[in-house]
Write an enzyme that holds these catalytic residues in place. Structure first.
Site, short mmCIF file in Angstrom:
data_model
loop_
_atom_site.label_atom_id
_atom_site.label_comp_id
_atom_site.label_asym_id
_atom_site.label_seq_id
_atom_site.Cartn_x
_atom_site.Cartn_y
_atom_site.Cartn_z
N HIS A 1 0.78 -1.32 0.14
CA HIS A 1 0.01 0.07 -0.07
C HIS A 1 0.85 1.24 0.00
O HIS A 1 0.56 2.10 0.69
CB HIS A 1 -0.97 -0.01 1.35
CG HIS A 1 -0.49 -0.05 2.53
ND1 HIS A 1 -1.07 -0.65 3.47
CD2 HIS A 1 0.72 0.42 2.96
CE1 HIS A 1 -0.39 -0.57 4.75
NE2 HIS A 1 0.58 0.09 4.31
N HIS B 1 -1.21 5.09 9.86
CA HIS B 1 0.12 5.61 9.98
C HIS B 1 -0.17 7.00 10.66
O HIS B 1 0.20 7.96 9.90
CB HIS B 1 0.61 5.88 8.49
CG HIS B 1 0.64 4.48 7.89
ND1 HIS B 1 -0.37 4.07 7.15
CD2 HIS B 1 1.78 3.83 7.58
CE1 HIS B 1 -0.05 2.90 6.64
NE2 HIS B 1 1.25 2.89 6.68
N HIS C 1 10.98 -3.49 3.34
CA HIS C 1 11.41 -2.09 3.35
C HIS C 1 11.68 -1.55 4.60
O HIS C 1 11.43 -2.15 5.64
CB HIS C 1 10.46 -1.24 2.71
CG HIS C 1 9.02 -1.00 3.22
ND1 HIS C 1 8.20 -2.24 3.72
CD2 HIS C 1 8.39 -0.14 3.89
CE1 HIS C 1 7.08 -1.41 4.25
NE2 HIS C 1 7.37 -0.38 4.52
N GLU D 1 4.99 -5.32 8.35
CA GLU D 1 3.41 -5.24 7.87
C GLU D 1 3.00 -6.61 7.29
O GLU D 1 1.91 -6.55 7.13
CB GLU D 1 3.55 -3.94 7.04
CG GLU D 1 3.89 -2.68 7.38
CD GLU D 1 3.67 -1.60 6.48
OE1 GLU D 1 3.55 -0.58 6.90
OE2 GLU D 1 3.70 -1.84 5.33
#
Length: 281
Positions: free
Chosen positions: A12, A59, A193, A240
């Protein structure tokens, strides 16, 4: 009764929302990323799904250090795009399905999952970017959405095994809902990441593809991967991917892969995408 007909996993990355909103999806950099979703966009048009249970992480838009729910389910009528610092995305409001959401919440709590129930919250790129990747830029989203927010930002975060078990419980909740609904469940976030520190920009293509492999078939090995392996192999934000395990658990003991896409790079991350359907048990 309602039924879960498919599961979708996808990154996303907020940059994808920027590219879509500014008309850059055909640029040399973005074209191979978006091309990998064209199959799914055509497939989704044929599915006529009624509801998406969309697993994502906030977030610091709806939640901050004052309140950090491990699992939160959105039971409201509508959810507006969040302002993440540069104004809300100009995408449609997300329409909820309160009846199904409350049914799932009750079922999960009775199965001893301590869900936080949210009736009002704004949803950020973690939820709106996947909708854009699957549906483009409609005037209105063609499905209703039950948001399921997972804390993967502040430790402690839930174990992969707990996420898989939550998915299994969601599957049972959906099939006990009396209305005839075509439901999909999406797991979003990842893939490998890291956004800060000496390892910023880390991408582990081999590990990412191992994870995608593990979502297919009848193995449940992914549910037992410890947090330290995610951190070591996929960077601080690779955790995630435990949200994809909620999607996988909801599909039952076996899956078939309908579509798969992986691309490096997008910003400083890897893009992963997979479409699964429940297999024969």
């Amino acid at each position: 009764m309602a039924r879960i007909t498919a599961g979708v996993g996808t990154s996303h990355v907020p940059l994808l929302g920027v590219a879509a909103d500014s008309g850059k999806t055909g640029d040399d950099y973005f074209q191979p990323i978006f091309q990998g979703y064209e199959w799914t966009k055509d497939w989704e048009k044929e599915q006529c799904s009624d509801v998406i249970i969309l697993v994502y992480n906030d977030h610091a838009s709806a939640f901050d250090m004052n309140i950090i729910p491990t699992f939160a389910i959105g039971c409201g009528e509508f959810f507006k795009p969040a302002d993440e610092g540069w104004g809300p995305r100009k995408v449609p409001d997300v329409e909820g399905h309160p009846d199904l959401a409350w049914h799932i919440a009750q079922s999960l709590i009775l199965e001893e999952f301590d869900m936080t129930i949210i009736n009002e919250m704004d949803v950020d790129h973690g939820l709106t970017v996947p909708l854009t990747m699957m549906y483009g830029a409609p005037q209105k989203w063609p499905v209703k959405v039950v948001p399921l927010a997972v804390n993967v930002v502040i430790y402690p975060v839930p174990a992969g095994n707990r996420c898989w078990a939550l998915g299994e419980a969601i599957g049972r909740a959906v099939t006990s809902f009396p209305e005839d609904l075509n439901v999909q469940i999406w797991g979003t976030g990842g893939m490998s990441h890291q956004l800060q520190g000496p390892r910023a920009g880390l991408i582990n293509q081999e590990w990412d593809n191992m994870f995608l492999d593990g979502l297919i078939g009848d193995s449940d090995a992914l549910r037992h991967i410890p947090h330290i392996e995610y951190l070591r192999e996929t960077g601080s934000e690779g955790i995630e991917m435990v949200m994809w395990l909620i999607m996988r658990g909801a599909l039952g003991p076996k899956t078939r892969c309908l579509h798969r896409h992986y691309h490096v790079p997008c910003s400083n991350t890897a893009i992963g995408h997979i479409v699964l359907e429940p297999g024969d048990s």
